[in-house]
Design a protein around this motif. Structure first.
Motif: not given
Length: 55
Positions: A1-22
């Motif tokens: 299940m993709p929801q349980l893979k930490f690296i996948l959703w963590f990358k999306i979280l980090i990229y979205s926050w970089i977009m919002f903050l930069v």
């Protein structure tokens, strides 16, 4: 299940926050207002006591 893979959703979280903050704040702060208020048109309010009847 993709929801349980930490690296996948963590990358999306980090990229979205970089977009919002930069990328987004400079675009918002560079916005130029088309209407600047004219200080000559402001009226001073009359300051005085209230004339309400108190019962």
């Amino acid at each position: 299940m993709p929801q349980l893979k930490f690296i996948l959703w963590f990358k999306i979280l980090i990229y979205s926050w970089i977009m919002f903050l930069v990328f987004i704040p400079p675009k918002v702060t560079a916005f130029v207002y088309s209407f600047l208020p004219n200080p000559k048109t402001t009226k001073k309010t009359k300051k005085g006591p209230w004339t309400w009847p108190w019962h």
